[in-house]
Write an enzyme that holds these catalytic residues in place. Structure first.
Site, PDB file in Angstrom:
ATOM      1  CB  THR A  67      63.102  90.116  10.882  1.00 55.65           C
ATOM      2  OG1 THR A  67      63.566  90.103  12.229  1.00 55.65           O
ATOM      3  CG2 THR A  67      61.619  90.467  10.869  1.00 55.65           C
ATOM      4  CE  LYS A  71      67.024  88.030  11.414  1.00 57.14           C
ATOM      5  NZ  LYS A  71      68.025  88.702  12.224  1.00 57.14           N
ATOM      6  CG  ASN A  92      70.033  90.369   7.609  1.00 56.62           C
ATOM      7  OD1 ASN A  92      70.788  90.102   6.671  1.00 56.62           O
ATOM      8  ND2 ASN A  92      70.097  91.505   8.259  1.00 56.62           N
ATOM      9  CG  ASP A 107      71.323  90.317  11.355  1.00 55.00           C
ATOM     10  OD1 ASP A 107      70.859  91.459  11.201  1.00 55.00           O
ATOM     11  OD2 ASP A 107      70.614  89.293  11.368  1.00 55.00           O
ATOM     12  N   GLY A 132      74.770  84.227  25.810  1.00 56.09           N
ATOM     13  CA  GLY A 132      73.568  83.862  25.053  1.00 56.09           C
ATOM     14  C   GLY A 132      73.931  83.025  23.836  1.00 56.09           C
TER      15      GLY A 132
HETATM   16  P1  ATR Z   1      67.501  86.257  19.566  1.00 57.16           P
HETATM   17  O1  ATR Z   1      67.127  85.813  18.196  1.00 57.16           O
HETATM   18  O2  ATR Z   1      67.118  87.684  19.875  1.00 57.16           O
HETATM   19  O3  ATR Z   1      68.916  85.960  19.913  1.00 57.16           O
HETATM   20  P2  ATR Z   1      66.491  83.900  20.887  1.00 57.16           P
HETATM   21  O4  ATR Z   1      66.981  83.100  19.735  1.00 57.16           O
HETATM   22  O5  ATR Z   1      65.113  83.622  21.403  1.00 57.16           O
HETATM   23  O6  ATR Z   1      66.538  85.450  20.569  1.00 57.16           O
HETATM   24  O7  ATR Z   1      67.547  83.760  22.094  1.00 57.16           O
HETATM   25  C1  ATR Z   1      67.328  84.312  23.338  1.00 57.16           C
HETATM   26  C2  ATR Z   1      68.590  84.159  24.204  1.00 57.16           C
HETATM   27  O8  ATR Z   1      68.322  84.811  25.463  1.00 57.16           O
HETATM   28  C3  ATR Z   1      68.928  82.708  24.554  1.00 57.16           C
HETATM   29  O9  ATR Z   1      70.321  82.597  24.690  1.00 57.16           O
HETATM   30  C4  ATR Z   1      68.223  82.532  25.906  1.00 57.16           C
HETATM   31  O10 ATR Z   1      68.777  81.533  26.723  1.00 57.16           O
HETATM   32  P3  ATR Z   1      68.230  80.010  26.677  1.00 57.16           P
HETATM   33  O11 ATR Z   1      68.889  79.390  25.500  1.00 57.16           O
HETATM   34  O12 ATR Z   1      68.648  79.437  27.963  1.00 57.16           O
HETATM   35  O13 ATR Z   1      66.732  80.115  26.531  1.00 57.16           O
HETATM   36  C5  ATR Z   1      68.504  83.880  26.523  1.00 57.16           C
HETATM   37  N1  ATR Z   1      67.590  84.217  27.625  1.00 57.16           N
HETATM   38  C6  ATR Z   1      66.327  84.697  27.525  1.00 57.16           C
HETATM   39  N2  ATR Z   1      65.814  84.923  28.768  1.00 57.16           N
HETATM   40  C7  ATR Z   1      66.782  84.579  29.652  1.00 57.16           C
HETATM   41  C8  ATR Z   1      66.868  84.590  31.095  1.00 57.16           C
HETATM   42  N3  ATR Z   1      65.852  84.980  31.857  1.00 57.16           N
HETATM   43  N4  ATR Z   1      68.036  84.179  31.668  1.00 57.16           N
HETATM   44  C9  ATR Z   1      69.074  83.769  30.898  1.00 57.16           C
HETATM   45  N5  ATR Z   1      69.048  83.725  29.542  1.00 57.16           N
HETATM   46  C10 ATR Z   1      67.922  84.126  28.921  1.00 57.16           C
END
Ligand code: ATR
Length: 302
Positions: A67, A71, A92, A107, A132
């Protein structure tokens, strides 16, 4: 639980790892099928990753889950990758096949099965809208392309990250003769233009996660088609505000908890060759959540 000289060890490596639900879920499944396996969680620093992977081979572990944050980096230490792991660009689950370490990504499978089992919808020929562009979005977008979605549309606060995910999808989708998709701006009006055609609407951002305050996704709810299905990769809380509102409006919703359960179920099957006891795994996770909820409530009372 009986541990003896024949007990097979599996587990998860990550950092941090103390929050992982996987030990609870897998040990309950081993117990239910009376399999002589045990699942442990190991906190592994980035600099120790190669040694940790070598340890799988040296100690003859049946396999391991991987994790955050390992990954992607783990790939360079493996002998072979499954087509999904290659497509998603992350591993994963590692399966130790007679000393050969094979990297899988379960996943995406977890996402697909969660939709299928909880909402009766498959990815084939569907328009998927993904909010996202982080790790979870990679697996979900990759699986959508792999499973023949008609289109994948991405939106992300940081445009550059959506662009790099789309480039990655374009490269991978050429390999499976699929169209990758497009990116739309992080803006309610742009979303309004795509939502009337979206069959599956997915949040992969951390918005809605416990501890993030009252932050909520600004969804133009009036533009969504009647039979759309909502999925949230966030599973703490099990039902986010995003899912609660969708449910209140009469849409089918699927919690990320089921993606977690089905990715685990597939790993279980790879390691043991046995059919995973899904209900047992689900119950173990739900019981854990219920207990944790009680403990948190206790803490707030203290
Ligand atoms: P994971 O592995 O759980 O997907 P990550 O790789 O850290 O976690 O990705 C987090 C996602 O949440 C990203 O798309 C991030 O957007 P940014 O690329 O702009 O950082 C998004 N995210 C986190 N907090 C946010 C917020 N307050 N508003 C909008 N997008 C957010």
């Amino acid at each position: 639980m009986k541990i003896d000289a024949e007990t097979r060890l599996v587990g998860v490596i990550g950092n941090p790892i103390s929050h992982s639900l996987s030990p609870v879920m897998h040990n309950a499944a081993f117990d239910a099928l009376a399999l002589n396996y045990i699942y442990m969680a190991f906190q592994v620093e980035k600099d120790d990753l190669e040694e940790a992977v070598k340890g799988i081979r040296a100690l003859g572990l049946a396999g391991i889950n991987v994790t955050i944050p390992h990954k992607t980096c783990v790939i360079s230490f493996l002998d072979e990758l499954s087509p999904e792991a290659e497509m998603i660009g992350a591993v994963n689950t590692i399966f130790n096949r007679n000393g050969k370490l094979i990297g899988y990504n379960t996943d995406g499978y977890g996402f697909e099965m969660a939709l299928q089992e909880q909402a009766g919808i498959c990815l084939k020929d569907k328009n998927v809208f993904i909010i996202g562009a982080g790790g979870a979005a990679h697996a979900i977008a990759g699986q959508s392309v792999l499973s023949g979605a008609s289109s994948v549309t991405l939106t992300n606060r940081t445009f550059e990250k959506a662009k790099s995910l789309m480039e990655f999808l374009n490269r991978s989708s050429c390999r499976c003769n699929q169209n990758a998709g497009k990116i739309i701006p992080w803006d309610k009006d742009a979303w309004r233009s795509i939502l009337p055609h979206s069959d599956i609407i997915v949040n992969t951002t951390s918005i809605g996660m416990k501890g993030q305050g009252n932050l909520a996704l600004d969804i133009p709810w009036d533009s969504i088609k009647k039979d759309a299905v909502f999925f949230d990769a966030v599973y703490t809380p099990m039902e986010t505000l995003f899912l609660k509102e969708a449910k209140r409006l009469g849409y089918k919703v699927v919690s990320g908890l089921y993606m977690l359960i089905y990715q685990g179920a597939r790993a279980f099957e790879l390691w043991t060759g046995k059919r995973p006891p899904i209900e047992v795994m689900e119950k173990a996770v739900l019981t854990y959540f219920a207990r944790k909820g009680e403990q948190d409530a206790e803490k707030t009372r203290e």
